[in-house]
Design an enzyme around this catalytic site. Structure first.
Site, mmCIF file in Angstrom:
data_model
loop_
_atom_site.group_PDB
_atom_site.id
_atom_site.type_symbol
_atom_site.label_atom_id
_atom_site.label_comp_id
_atom_site.label_asym_id
_atom_site.label_seq_id
_atom_site.Cartn_x
_atom_site.Cartn_y
_atom_site.Cartn_z
ATOM 1 N N ASP A 84 0.859 -1.189 0.000
ATOM 2 C CA ASP A 84 0.000 0.000 0.000
ATOM 3 C C ASP A 84 0.894 1.237 0.000
ATOM 4 O O ASP A 84 0.739 2.146 0.810
ATOM 5 C CB ASP A 84 -0.914 -0.011 1.223
ATOM 6 C CG ASP A 84 -1.977 1.080 1.184
ATOM 7 O OD1 ASP A 84 -2.324 1.535 0.073
ATOM 8 O OD2 ASP A 84 -2.463 1.484 2.257
ATOM 9 N N TYR A 85 1.814 1.258 -0.945
ATOM 10 C CA TYR A 85 2.881 2.254 -0.914
ATOM 11 C C TYR A 85 2.485 3.505 -1.673
ATOM 12 O O TYR A 85 2.287 3.484 -2.894
ATOM 13 C CB TYR A 85 4.161 1.676 -1.506
ATOM 14 C CG TYR A 85 5.377 2.530 -1.226
ATOM 15 C CD1 TYR A 85 5.984 2.499 0.019
ATOM 16 C CD2 TYR A 85 5.901 3.374 -2.191
ATOM 17 C CE1 TYR A 85 7.097 3.279 0.301
ATOM 18 C CE2 TYR A 85 7.018 4.160 -1.925
ATOM 19 C CZ TYR A 85 7.602 4.105 -0.672
ATOM 20 O OH TYR A 85 8.702 4.901 -0.395
#
Length: 316
Positions: free
Chosen positions: A213-214
């Site tokens: 979830d960068y």
């Protein structure tokens, strides 16, 4: 918010969840979310007592499915207590942070995985990469990712990108038939085709531990290192998957400027070149992740966010 407690002594009812957390958990998780919220204050109070922590304050703009409490341990050292809903995305967050050991990511001090609880080093929650000009932010984001992309340990618990996106693709096929997704049918078909091709050829690409979830909002300023990642949804798979969210960062700003389509495609090319990933694989994952998330937003009533993500996918 509840009254502050001395280390080892819980507040009477425990700190109360902030409105943002209540709103998102209720909207996204339904009855299960309401049940979790009802137990949350007592759970937090118990952790404060067991871990001998004193409360400074609850972070009102904290996580979307987790409560963030600024605390101090019994020695007066600052830390962060994070208590979140445990699901398939979050259940191994502590394991990823432990594996990184503070290298590129916030340091894990203590964990109770069954309760979704972690004690973390204190970062500057109000200063993320989004506080920087975009070119500088992307450069810093690339540097952090290069530290996170390490081989997973033998016997690791993390799910693969191929398995996870395969399940998401199944849900996306079901949602394709819903009335809210009628205008997105062609994009959905393109996204499903991209996922099938990319997952089918995943064995030919190096596998590393991914953040999952960068984006720039998940990289905060620290003391021991300038920038550290938080809030992973860890998976194992190819690097291009991790770049897909970064490619659409600051999407509202991107959509508002002239030449959005060209800028989005240029960003894909630049990220691929800088981090030595295949640009077509990055483009494919960016399309799939944007369409899957966009249709999910439509399914829970988030039309504005959903349509913006679908528009981004159409540019690619």
């Amino acid at each position: 918010m509840g009254s502050a407690a001395r280390p080892g002594q819980p507040a009477d009812d425990g700190p109360q969840p902030p409105e943002r957390l209540v709103r998102t958990v209720t909207a996204w998780e339904g009855e299960a979310g309401r049940e979790w919220l009802a137990l949350l204050p007592a759970r937090v109070a118990g952790l404060l007592a067991d871990w001998r922590l004193g409360v400074e304050r609850v972070v009102a703009a904290g996580g979307q499915i987790s409560m963030i409490v600024l605390v101090r341990d019994e020695d007066g050292e600052p830390a962060v207590l994070k208590v979140g809903m445990v699901n398939r995305e979050t259940e191994h967050e502590h394991a990823a942070l432990a594996h990184w050991g503070g290298r590129g990511a916030v340091r894990l001090l203590r964990a109770d995985p069954a309760q979704g609880a972690m004690l973390l080093e204190r970062l500057r929650a109000d200063v993320s990469l989004r506080s920087l000009a975009e070119p500088k932010a992307l450069l810093e984001a690339e540097g952090v990712l290069q530290r996170l992309w390490v081989p997973p340990a033998e016997g690791h618990p993390f799910r693969s990108v191929a398995d996870t996106t395969g399940e998401l693709a199944g849900l996306l096929r079901e949602r394709r038939e819903a009335a809210y997704a009628a205008d997105a049918a062609e994009l959905i078909d393109q996204a499903l085709a991209a996922q099938a091709e990319l997952a089918g050829s995943a064995g030919a690409v190096e596998t590393v531990l991914l953040h999952g979830d960068y984006h720039q909002g998940n990289v905060l300023a620290g003391e021991r290192m300038p920038w550290l990642a938080i809030d992973p949804k860890p998976l194992v798979g190819e690097r291009a998957f991790d770049l897909a969210w970064l490619a659409r960062d600051r999407l509202s700003t991107l959509a508002a400027q002239p030449g959005s389509r060209t800028t989005a495609r240029r960003r894909i090319a630049k990220l691929a070149d800088a981090l030595e990933v295949d640009a077509e694989r990055l483009r494919g994952w960016a399309v799939f992740r944007a369409v899957e998330a966009g249709v999910w937003y439509l399914s829970v009533g988030g039309r504005e966010d959903g349509e913006l993500l679908l528009e981004f996918a159409s540019w690619l």
